[in-house]
Enzyme design. Structure first.
Site, PDB file in Angstrom:
ATOM      1  N   HIS A 306      16.665   0.636  17.651  1.00 43.42           N
ATOM      2  CA  HIS A 306      18.465   0.514  19.418  1.00 43.42           C
ATOM      3  C   HIS A 306      17.591   2.381  19.620  1.00 43.42           C
ATOM      4  CE1 HIS A 306      20.151   0.294  22.640  1.00 43.42           C
ATOM      5  NE2 HIS A 306      19.800  -1.354  22.643  1.00 43.42           N
ATOM      6  N   ASP A 363      19.148  -9.244  19.805  1.00 46.23           N
ATOM      7  CA  ASP A 363      18.172  -9.842  19.508  1.00 46.23           C
ATOM      8  C   ASP A 363      17.688 -10.813  17.659  1.00 46.23           C
ATOM      9  OD1 ASP A 363      16.457  -8.049  21.243  1.00 46.23           O
ATOM     10  OD2 ASP A 363      16.996 -10.183  22.158  1.00 46.23           O
TER      11      ASP A 363
HETATM   12  C1  SDX Z   1      16.614  -4.428  23.636  1.00 39.65           C
HETATM   13  O1  SDX Z   1      18.003  -0.377  25.624  1.00 39.65           O
HETATM   14  C2  SDX Z   1      18.708  -1.709  25.541  1.00 39.65           C
HETATM   15  O2  SDX Z   1      19.784  -1.254  25.910  1.00 39.65           O
HETATM   16  C3  SDX Z   1      18.139  -2.649  25.068  1.00 39.65           C
HETATM   17  C4  SDX Z   1      18.680  -3.942  25.160  1.00 39.65           C
HETATM   18  C5  SDX Z   1      19.377  -4.280  26.746  1.00 39.65           C
HETATM   19  O3  SDX Z   1      20.549  -4.978  25.612  1.00 39.65           O
HETATM   20  O4  SDX Z   1      18.918  -3.661  26.706  1.00 39.65           O
HETATM   21  O5  SDX Z   1      19.689  -3.421  24.090  1.00 39.65           O
HETATM   22  C6  SDX Z   1      17.961  -5.403  24.438  1.00 39.65           C
HETATM   23  O6  SDX Z   1      15.214  -4.335  24.581  1.00 39.65           O
HETATM   24  C7  SDX Z   1      17.039  -4.382  21.901  1.00 39.65           C
HETATM   25  C8  SDX Z   1      15.957  -4.164  20.932  1.00 39.65           C
HETATM   26  C9  SDX Z   1      14.844  -5.133  21.160  1.00 39.65           C
HETATM   27  N1  SDX Z   1      13.122  -5.284  20.412  1.00 39.65           N
HETATM   28  C10 SDX Z   1      13.205  -4.924  19.471  1.00 39.65           C
HETATM   29  O7  SDX Z   1      13.914  -5.395  18.568  1.00 39.65           O
HETATM   30  C11 SDX Z   1      11.655  -4.732  18.814  1.00 39.65           C
HETATM   31  C12 SDX Z   1      11.748  -4.247  17.157  1.00 39.65           C
HETATM   32  N2  SDX Z   1      12.453  -2.377  17.663  1.00 39.65           N
HETATM   33  C13 SDX Z   1      11.621  -1.398  18.452  1.00 39.65           C
HETATM   34  O8  SDX Z   1      10.347  -1.844  18.709  1.00 39.65           O
HETATM   35  C14 SDX Z   1      12.642  -0.267  18.393  1.00 39.65           C
HETATM   36  O9  SDX Z   1      13.121  -0.224  17.469  1.00 39.65           O
HETATM   37  C15 SDX Z   1      13.176  -0.362  19.565  1.00 39.65           C
HETATM   38  C16 SDX Z   1      12.277  -0.915  21.161  1.00 39.65           C
HETATM   39  C17 SDX Z   1      14.038  -1.112  20.392  1.00 39.65           C
HETATM   40  C18 SDX Z   1      13.274   1.015  19.688  1.00 39.65           C
HETATM   41  O10 SDX Z   1      12.047   2.230  20.390  1.00 39.65           O
HETATM   42  P1  SDX Z   1      12.688   3.428  20.110  1.00 39.65           P
HETATM   43  O11 SDX Z   1      13.863   4.286  21.125  1.00 39.65           O
HETATM   44  O12 SDX Z   1      11.428   4.427  21.180  1.00 39.65           O
HETATM   45  O13 SDX Z   1      11.767   3.872  19.176  1.00 39.65           O
HETATM   46  P2  SDX Z   1      10.130   4.411  18.234  1.00 39.65           P
HETATM   47  O14 SDX Z   1      10.089   3.035  18.877  1.00 39.65           O
HETATM   48  O15 SDX Z   1       9.890   5.567  18.740  1.00 39.65           O
HETATM   49  O16 SDX Z   1      10.873   3.950  16.903  1.00 39.65           O
HETATM   50  C19 SDX Z   1      12.190   5.317  15.787  1.00 39.65           C
HETATM   51  C20 SDX Z   1      10.875   5.050  14.004  1.00 39.65           C
HETATM   52  C21 SDX Z   1       9.138   5.181  14.140  1.00 39.65           C
HETATM   53  O17 SDX Z   1       8.797   4.866  13.190  1.00 39.65           O
HETATM   54  P3  SDX Z   1       8.001   7.048  13.682  1.00 39.65           P
HETATM   55  O18 SDX Z   1       7.416   6.773  14.487  1.00 39.65           O
HETATM   56  O19 SDX Z   1       9.644   8.412  14.224  1.00 39.65           O
HETATM   57  O20 SDX Z   1       7.876   7.461  12.537  1.00 39.65           O
HETATM   58  O21 SDX Z   1      11.461   4.070  13.651  1.00 39.65           O
HETATM   59  C22 SDX Z   1      10.375   3.569  13.225  1.00 39.65           C
HETATM   60  C23 SDX Z   1       9.004   3.620  14.793  1.00 39.65           C
HETATM   61  O22 SDX Z   1       8.058   3.104  13.656  1.00 39.65           O
HETATM   62  N3  SDX Z   1      10.627   1.426  13.992  1.00 39.65           N
HETATM   63  C24 SDX Z   1      10.551   0.640  13.644  1.00 39.65           C
HETATM   64  C25 SDX Z   1      11.481  -0.266  14.021  1.00 39.65           C
HETATM   65  N4  SDX Z   1      12.028   0.536  15.410  1.00 39.65           N
HETATM   66  C26 SDX Z   1      11.578   1.501  15.355  1.00 39.65           C
HETATM   67  N5  SDX Z   1       9.926   0.531  12.082  1.00 39.65           N
HETATM   68  C27 SDX Z   1       9.835  -0.909  11.784  1.00 39.65           C
HETATM   69  N6  SDX Z   1      10.807  -1.758  12.476  1.00 39.65           N
HETATM   70  C28 SDX Z   1      11.154  -1.736  13.676  1.00 39.65           C
HETATM   71  N7  SDX Z   1      11.628  -2.570  13.935  1.00 39.65           N
END
Ligand code: SDX
Length: 430
Positions: A306, A363
């Site tokens: 998140h 989720d």
């Molecule tokens: C919702 O914003 C909100 O409030 C949203 C929400 C709401 O109520 O409105 O809470 C609802 O959208 C919840 C999130 C649902 N999405 C997912 O579950 C999809 C999986 N998660 C992600 O893709 C990610 O964690 C996000 C999109 C939720 C957040 O993305 P960020 O903050 O842009 O973080 P990032 O993608 O830059 O990740 C940081 C690091 C990365 O590694 P590095 O590039 O630094 O090496 O963490 C890793 C990412 O690769 N990473 C994950 C991961 N999520 C982030 N690695 C593996 N699995 C994951 N799920």
């Protein structure tokens, strides 16, 4: 505003930028004069460090796993409120009196039906049309049924908020009935909000249908938990569209479209599809945890991570408990729940997830409950939209009432070609 500031030194300039402090001590540097005074803009892809507004609706402390609507902890609302009461709280800024809630509930009940012409829209959709596409299409089209209305803008805005709250469940239920080839079920306003939705979804004209009270309670809980969440992607989108003066219908349609993305509201559908893939693959949880960590793989543990929560998403904790409770009551043993728990346990012990502070988000478990309720997987994000609607409406109302509101128009740093000639076509090279 605080009496503190930050000093920006740039070339031979020194600029004091005021610092704005919020209720809970969060501080924001006010850069509204930055470009005028220095010619500089800020760059912040994804707005990771950038606040777009001040807001009094929802507070999140991502490090402590705190979520409050108008100051009330989500755990308390989950325990004691219902969805329409929480919607009132978010939109109007206070818990309603019994009389206010009754009047609000009656106003919503009066608008649950759709214009009969809208039913014909569904004839044009293919049976397997994704319900988020249907939801967005129909909500956007609602505007044409009210385009000639005139009168007090505040009255019309309030009426359209009530219309959207009332009609979204009907639009969603009609989309489901279209997909299963059953007749649309008109709303029955003798039923409560959540009961009416489940009635429109699962009853048929052929027999009496009583909605399971446990499902009504669980749906109220889920919708409360999804109701608002600060300036998330879809809410920020609603604000952006509303800032141009576009209609509420257009703004909410834009929110629905933003929510559909797999990284946002679409994740609840992705989680179930991921769990089904792991189940089909023999439940090999470790393989998928390793895959999520691998730089070579684009696989992510959907439902994990998140932008704000760097601790447990408090909503995930509540949903996990509700999941256990409902499945036990329904005597449903869902293998995907076991896999989800194993995945959570494995990830939370793994240094990759610990270092990156990746925890289950809202989720991760919600889809398992929706499955148990009989909601089809491709409609999980529609359920998220039903819950998030009052938050979108509240945030749009706050934006419209904020005197500081300007049309949203971010800047950019141009990195394209410098001044170039127009090459005649006969002289161009492939
Ligand atoms: C919702 O914003 C909100 O409030 C949203 C929400 C709401 O109520 O409105 O809470 C609802 O959208 C919840 C999130 C649902 N999405 C997912 O579950 C999809 C999986 N998660 C992600 O893709 C990610 O964690 C996000 C999109 C939720 C957040 O993305 P960020 O903050 O842009 O973080 P990032 O993608 O830059 O990740 C940081 C690091 C990365 O590694 P590095 O590039 O630094 O090496 O963490 C890793 C990412 O690769 N990473 C994950 C991961 N999520 C982030 N690695 C593996 N699995 C994951 N799920």
């Amino acid at each position: 505003m605080t009496n503190s500031s930050v000093e920006l030194k740039y070339q031979n300039q020194s600029l004091q930028l005021p610092v704005f402090e919020g209720t809970e001590g969060e501080k924001g540097v006010d850069i509204s004069q930055l470009r005028a005074k220095t010619g500089l803009i800020t760059l912040d892809p994804g707005f990771v460090n950038t606040g777009s507004c001040t807001s009094g609706i929802t507070f999140i402390d991502g490090d402590k796993g705190i979520l409050r609507y108008r100051g009330i902890p989500i755990e308390v609302l989950a325990e004691r409120s219902n969805f329409l009461e929480t919607s009132y709280l978010l939109i109007y800024g206070k818990l309603p009196t019994a009389d206010e809630l009754e009047k609000f509930t009656q106003r919503v009940k009066r608008h649950t039906m759709l214009h009969e012409d809208i039913k014909r829209f569904y004839d044009g959709f293919p049976r397997d049309a994704h319900p988020m596409a249907i939801l967005g299409s129909v909500v956007c089209s609602l505007s044409v049924f009210y385009q000639h209305e005139t009168g007090d803008p505040a009255y019309l805005a309030e009426l359209n908020r009530v219309r959207l709250l009332a009609k979204l469940p009907t639009i969603a239920a009609y989309a489901y009935k279209k997909s299963v080839g059953q007749p649309f079920i008109y709303p029955d306003n003798s039923r409560s909000y959540c009961e009416n939705f489940l009635y429109m979804m699962f009853s048929t004209p052929a027999e009496r249908y009583e909605v399971d009270p446990d499902l009504i309670d669980t749906l109220n809980l889920l919708l409360i938990l999804h109701a608002d969440h600060e300036q998330n992607c879809s809410t920020a989108t609603v604000r952006m569209v509303q800032s141009s003066g576009a209609s509420m219908w257009a703004s909410i349609t834009a929110g629905i479209c933003a929510l559909s993305g797999p990284l946002h509201g679409g994740a609840n559908q992705e989680v179930i599809e991921m769990l089904e893939q792991i189940h089909a693959d023999g439940g090999n949880v470790k393989k998928y945890v390793d895959l999520a960590k691998s730089k070579e793989s684009s696989f992510r543990l959907m439902g994990f991570g998140h932008r704000v929560y760097k601790n447990f998403d408090p909503r995930a904790k509540i949903i996990k408990t509700a999941c256990d409770k409902l499945l036990k009551k329904m005597k449903v043993a869902d293998p995907l729940l076991d896999i989800a728990k194993q995945l959570e346990e494995a990830a939370l012990k793994d240094s990759y997830f610990i270092e990156k502070k990746l925890y289950p988000n809202v989720d991760f478990y919600s889809g398992i409950i929706y499955r148990a309720m009989g909601i089809p997987v491709n409609a999980f994000t529609v359920m998220f939209a039903l819950g998030r609607l009052p938050g979108w409406l509240a945030q749009a109302k706050e934006l419209n009432e904020d005197k500081a509101t300007k049309i949203g128009r971010p800047r950019q740093v141009y990195t394209g070609p410098a001044l170039s000639d127009y090459t005649p076509i006969e002289k161009r090279k492939a």
